[in-house]
Each structure stands twice: as C-alpha cells, then as structure tokens.
Write a protein that holds these residues in place. Structure first.
Motif, mmCIF file in Angstrom:
data_model
loop_
_atom_site.group_PDB
_atom_site.id
_atom_site.type_symbol
_atom_site.label_atom_id
_atom_site.label_comp_id
_atom_site.label_asym_id
_atom_site.label_seq_id
_atom_site.Cartn_x
_atom_site.Cartn_y
_atom_site.Cartn_z
ATOM 1 N N VAL A 1 4.397 38.958 32.594
ATOM 2 C CA VAL A 1 3.161 39.459 32.120
ATOM 3 C C VAL A 1 2.651 38.219 31.174
ATOM 4 O O VAL A 1 1.498 37.865 31.071
ATOM 5 N N SER A 2 3.416 37.614 30.645
ATOM 6 C CA SER A 2 3.048 36.449 29.678
ATOM 7 C C SER A 2 2.114 35.428 30.762
ATOM 8 O O SER A 2 1.153 34.958 30.221
ATOM 9 N N LEU A 3 2.830 35.131 31.827
ATOM 10 C CA LEU A 3 1.994 34.030 32.558
ATOM 11 C C LEU A 3 0.908 34.525 33.182
ATOM 12 O O LEU A 3 -0.196 33.781 33.264
ATOM 13 N N PHE A 4 0.796 35.983 33.447
ATOM 14 C CA PHE A 4 -0.408 36.330 34.045
ATOM 15 C C PHE A 4 -1.471 36.700 33.030
ATOM 16 O O PHE A 4 -2.568 36.360 33.196
ATOM 17 N N ASN A 5 -0.938 36.975 31.900
ATOM 18 C CA ASN A 5 -2.072 36.994 30.678
ATOM 19 C C ASN A 5 -2.798 35.629 30.365
ATOM 20 O O ASN A 5 -4.099 35.868 30.192
ATOM 21 N N TYR A 6 -2.143 34.464 30.433
ATOM 22 C CA TYR A 6 -2.940 33.513 29.904
ATOM 23 C C TYR A 6 -3.238 32.454 31.092
ATOM 24 O O TYR A 6 -3.957 31.408 31.032
ATOM 25 N N VAL A 7 -2.775 32.660 32.357
ATOM 26 C CA VAL A 7 -3.166 31.821 33.468
ATOM 27 C C VAL A 7 -4.906 31.733 33.604
ATOM 28 O O VAL A 7 -5.376 30.810 33.982
ATOM 29 N N LEU B 1 14.237 32.145 41.755
ATOM 30 C CA LEU B 1 12.793 31.874 42.282
ATOM 31 C C LEU B 1 11.898 32.206 41.175
ATOM 32 O O LEU B 1 10.725 31.160 41.469
ATOM 33 N N MET B 2 11.737 32.988 40.370
ATOM 34 C CA MET B 2 10.902 32.759 39.326
ATOM 35 C C MET B 2 11.050 31.515 38.564
ATOM 36 O O MET B 2 9.583 31.088 38.302
ATOM 37 N N ALA B 3 12.023 30.793 38.169
ATOM 38 C CA ALA B 3 12.095 29.571 37.531
ATOM 39 C C ALA B 3 11.383 28.503 38.504
ATOM 40 O O ALA B 3 10.599 27.760 37.812
ATOM 41 N N ALA B 4 11.823 28.478 39.534
ATOM 42 C CA ALA B 4 10.930 27.826 40.582
ATOM 43 C C ALA B 4 9.538 27.817 40.614
ATOM 44 O O ALA B 4 8.661 26.967 40.532
ATOM 45 N N GLY B 5 9.178 29.057 40.600
ATOM 46 C CA GLY B 5 7.545 29.279 40.477
ATOM 47 C C GLY B 5 6.994 28.784 39.124
ATOM 48 O O GLY B 5 5.914 28.150 39.340
ATOM 49 N N VAL B 6 7.514 28.927 38.053
ATOM 50 C CA VAL B 6 7.211 28.349 36.918
ATOM 51 C C VAL B 6 6.974 26.973 36.861
ATOM 52 O O VAL B 6 5.829 26.375 36.328
ATOM 53 N N LEU B 7 8.035 26.317 37.487
ATOM 54 C CA LEU B 7 8.041 24.885 37.472
ATOM 55 C C LEU B 7 6.816 24.491 38.379
ATOM 56 O O LEU B 7 6.340 23.250 38.012
ATOM 57 N N LEU B 8 6.364 25.098 39.329
ATOM 58 C CA LEU B 8 5.479 24.630 40.334
ATOM 59 C C LEU B 8 4.092 24.782 39.726
ATOM 60 O O LEU B 8 3.080 24.169 39.932
ATOM 61 N N THR B 9 3.866 25.741 38.846
ATOM 62 C CA THR B 9 2.818 25.899 37.847
ATOM 63 C C THR B 9 2.136 24.759 37.129
ATOM 64 O O THR B 9 1.310 24.608 36.498
ATOM 65 N N LEU B 10 3.272 23.913 36.871
ATOM 66 C CA LEU B 10 3.063 22.699 35.958
ATOM 67 C C LEU B 10 2.251 21.813 36.639
ATOM 68 O O LEU B 10 1.626 21.030 36.141
ATOM 69 N N PHE C 1 8.572 28.184 27.191
ATOM 70 C CA PHE C 1 8.671 29.745 26.799
ATOM 71 C C PHE C 1 9.238 30.300 27.959
ATOM 72 O O PHE C 1 10.351 31.215 27.810
ATOM 73 N N SER C 2 8.789 30.554 29.026
ATOM 74 C CA SER C 2 9.005 31.115 30.207
ATOM 75 C C SER C 2 10.546 30.616 30.707
ATOM 76 O O SER C 2 11.246 31.540 31.071
ATOM 77 N N LEU C 3 10.683 29.521 30.825
ATOM 78 C CA LEU C 3 11.924 28.732 31.400
ATOM 79 C C LEU C 3 13.109 29.394 30.422
ATOM 80 O O LEU C 3 14.164 29.539 30.801
ATOM 81 N N ALA C 4 12.847 29.305 29.180
ATOM 82 C CA ALA C 4 14.052 29.451 28.134
ATOM 83 C C ALA C 4 14.276 30.957 28.297
ATOM 84 O O ALA C 4 15.471 31.321 28.304
ATOM 85 N N LEU C 5 13.175 31.741 28.497
ATOM 86 C CA LEU C 5 13.700 33.495 28.848
ATOM 87 C C LEU C 5 14.495 33.585 30.183
ATOM 88 O O LEU C 5 15.425 34.256 30.068
ATOM 89 N N LEU C 6 13.997 32.875 30.914
ATOM 90 C CA LEU C 6 14.443 32.800 32.226
ATOM 91 C C LEU C 6 16.159 32.245 32.358
ATOM 92 O O LEU C 6 16.963 32.853 32.933
ATOM 93 N N GLY C 7 16.249 31.319 31.421
ATOM 94 C CA GLY C 7 17.711 30.899 31.236
ATOM 95 C C GLY C 7 18.569 31.810 30.584
ATOM 96 O O GLY C 7 19.836 32.001 31.169
ATOM 97 N N VAL C 8 18.015 32.673 29.787
ATOM 98 C CA VAL C 8 18.866 33.665 29.141
ATOM 99 C C VAL C 8 19.158 34.889 30.174
ATOM 100 O O VAL C 8 20.149 35.319 30.481
ATOM 101 N N ALA C 9 18.071 35.130 30.990
ATOM 102 C CA ALA C 9 18.316 35.993 32.014
ATOM 103 C C ALA C 9 19.090 35.751 33.153
ATOM 104 O O ALA C 9 19.975 36.373 33.418
ATOM 105 N N LEU C 10 19.131 34.364 33.508
ATOM 106 C CA LEU C 10 20.291 34.060 34.369
ATOM 107 C C LEU C 10 21.675 34.081 33.808
ATOM 108 O O LEU C 10 22.640 34.533 34.510
#
Length: 411
Positions: free
Chosen positions: A249-255, A307-316, A390-399
């Motif tokens: 939701v965070s990424l879609f909120n601010y994209v 795959l979510m983490a890879a997607g975040v990296l690609l959005t950079l 922010f997103s990658l840190a949360l995904l690191g915890v999720a992993l």
C-alpha cells in the motif's frame, strides 16, 4: 476450545449448477466489487487531495488509512458478531450505508469532515468481507464452494482495480468530487443488485459452545483469539500480513506523486492505469495456490517476498518502462505471498478458523493503515529512494520471518 467452523448437524446446501447457486455467486461478486472499489477509490487521487486541502503527501494518505484502519477493527468483530444473524441483510446494509458515506465524502467542505466520512465508511465496509466468506461457507455445498469463493475474490480484485482506474479517469475529466460521488453511486447500485440477486436461503445457526449456550459469548471469542496468538506457527504469518500489505500500500500510495513530477509528468488518467497491475494479482493468487500444493507453502512464500523485493529495486530505475515492470513484479509477488500466507493460516489453525482469519485480516489492514501513512515520511524526506529503503527494510524483516517457516517444513 470448540471450533466455530464445525458444520451443523443437519442443513440444506445450495449446489453448483442451480439457479440459487448462480445468483449467490453473482451477488457476492457484486459485494466484492463494491467493497473494494469504495475502499480504495481515493488512492489514485491522493495528490489532488493534497493540493486541494493544502496537505503533505503523508497527510493526504489519511483518506485511505482511516478507512482501512477502521475496517481492520470492524472485520475483527464482524465475523464473530454475525454468528446466527441474517447475513444477507447485514451485508446489504453495510454496502448501502458505506456507499452513502462515499457520497458524503464527495460533498465534505473540510478535510476533517472527509476523514470522518471515510472512517465511518471503513467501519461499515467491515460488515462485508468476513461475513461474505462465512456466508458462502455456510450456504454453498463444499463441492461448489471453490468457484463461488473464487468469484468473490475476483470481484474484490476487479473492484480494487476498477475503482482506482475509474476514479482517475473521472477525476481527470470532472474533478475528484464528481469522481468520488460517481463511485459512491455505483456502490449503491451494486448494493441494490446484490440484495435483489441474493436468494433468501436458510441461515445456518451459530454453533453452540460446550455447555449448550445458544450463541458463543465474549469469553469464548477471547479464548479463541488468545489461543491463536499463543500458537507459534501462526504469529509469524500475522506479522507477515502486517509487513507485506504495508509495503504494497505504501508504494502504491506514493507512486502517483512520483509519476506526476518531472521527468514523467503523467496525467491523472495515466497514473490511474498503473493500477492495472492488479491484473497480475488476479493471475498470481490461484497460480501460487497450485504451486504451493506441489512444492510446499514455505518455498512459494519466500519466493513471493523475494519477488516483491526485486520489484522494489526495479522501481528505482528512471525509465518508465522499467519502473512499470518493477510495479508489476511487486504486485505479482505480493499476491503470491498473500495467497499462500492467508491459506496457511487456515491450515495451521486448530479450531475456530474464522477467528484465526480475523486476526490475519486485522494485521493485514492495520499494516495498510499504519505503514501506508508512515511511508509518507520517507517520501517527503527521501523521495523514491527513501521509499525504497523503507520498503526493503520491511521486506527484510518479512524474509527473516518466512525463512524459518520454510526450513521448518510446515505445510
């Protein structure tokens, strides 16, 4: 503790292929469509709300966060409170009143009034998701339940996507107030269609707890929730729901804020089309379930997070095409992980599965509400690289939570 999900001793099922089955399936599709189009319709116009009410991006995100936050609390209680009650009437009232709240939000003269309408809308919408799934489980014969449930989930995905894209196009042409009112009107029409389609079938009685009480009391529900929170295998899945939905939701909120700025400068309609990425989610959910059946839930869950983490990296990346591929990968990965984790909760819960699902949904929507707004701070202070960190840190915890589940081999 006795399971609330135990089937009644004697009941009359609605079977696949009957007129009642077709009407129920279509009615619940409308319920899913209305609920999620109303809930998420404000997301693509957050930049417009920020400009109109002189808000920061994080402040404008409250238009969505107050709805998902109040929805989380309402869903938590709705499943339990609906036991033994007329679910058809409850769902219709929830949908119709929520649609009226969307109309009130469109007319709100001040930001506080809009937030109040959206918060009440979230509370009312809580009477649909948990109750709809319970209704289908009670009325549809198990052999036809999969398709009916799938059609309902399809309605939620379609509603979430159509509400966002339609809102963007309408806002581009006539402004956000007309767009919000139109979505509210469509939600009201869907509620009327729902109640006209849904047949008056027998309502399954609430299973009585040990001791013969007509309806489980508060102590029973509290004991059920406490039991699930004390189950080590379930707690990481609840945490995953919080983290993964928060990132998504965070990424879609601010994209939308990013795409409205140079070098992109996209229109509101063009930004809204980003949400067509939800089509990947419609494909990902059943595919993830089938793959989990063959390979085990753990590996598929870990794959979804990666795959979510890879997607975040690609959005950079700066090129718009690469950014869109990143959004698609993020969406696909999210729906893979969410489908596996939510199904895993039901498989691991020992009795009172509805209560376990309500805890998962509570974490899911609290993550959307809290992390969806917190992400605004990272956007304001670090723009998109800040959002990515922010997103990658949360995904690191999720992993870190998902890997032990995979190694433990829990199925």
């Amino acid at each position: 503790m006795q399971a609330l999900d135990s089937p009644p001793a004697a009941r009359t099922w609605v079977h696949a292929g009957t007129p009642a089955y077709r009407r129920i399936s279509l009615a619940l599709f409308l319920a899913g469509f209305a609920t999620f189009s109303l809930l998420y319709c404000v997301q693509p116009v957050l930049p417009e709300l920020a400009a109109h009410f002189a808000l920061s991006p994080a402040g404008s995100s409250l238009a969505l966060s107050v709805s998902t936050g109040s929805l989380a609390v309402a869903i938590f209680a709705a499943g339990a409170l609906s036991q033994g009650r007329d679910k058809r009437r409850l769902m219709f009232a929830s949908m119709a009143l929520a649609a009226l709240c969307n109309l009130l939000a469109a007319l709100a003269p001040a930001w506080g009034a809009l937030l109040a309408a959206r918060a009440l809308e979230g509370v009312l919408l809580g009477g649909v998701p948990a109750v709809a799934m319970a209704y289908l489980s009670e009325e549809i014969h198990p052999r036809g339940l999969g398709f009916a449930m799938g059609l309902y989930i399809g309605g939620t995905a379609f509603g979430g996507m159509a509400g966002r894209i339609g809102m963007s196009m309408l806002a581009d042409a006539w402004g956000w107030r007309v767009a919000l009112a139109t979505v509210g009107g469509l939600g009201l029409a869907a509620a009327v269609g729902f109640v006209l389609l849904l047949p008056r079938v027998g309502t399954a009685p609430a299973p009585a707890p040990v001791g013969g009480a007509a309806r489980p009391g508060l102590a029973f529900h509290l004991a059920a929730w406490r039991g699930h929170l004390g189950t080590p295998a379930l707690v990481p899945l609840f945490a995953l729901a919080f983290l993964l939905m928060g990132v998504f939701v965070s990424l879609f909120n601010y994209v939308g804020f990013r795409l409205a700025l140079p070098p992109y400068g996209l229109s509101q309609t063009q930004i809204g089309l980003v949400f067509s990425a939800y089509l990947f989610g419609i494909v990902a959910s059943p595919a993830a379930g089938a793959l989990a059946d063959r390979r085990g839930r753990g590996p598929v869950l870990v794959g979804g997070v990666l795959l979510m983490a890879a997607g975040v990296l690609l959005t950079l990346a700066a090129p718009l095409a690469v950014l869109m591929v990143g959004i698609a990968a993020l969406t696909f990965g999210f729906f893979v992980a969410h489908a596996v984790a939510s199904g895993w909760v039901g498989a691991l819960a020992q009795g009172a599965k509805g209560h376990a699902s309500s805890l998962y949904l509570l974490a899911y929507y609290v993550g959307s509400s809290v992390l969806g707004s917190v992400g605004g701070w990272f956007w304001e202070h670090g723009r998109w690289p800040g959002m990515a960190v922010f997103s990658l840190a949360l995904l690191g915890v999720a992993l870190a939570l998902a890997l032990p589940l995979r190694r433990a081999g829990r199925i």
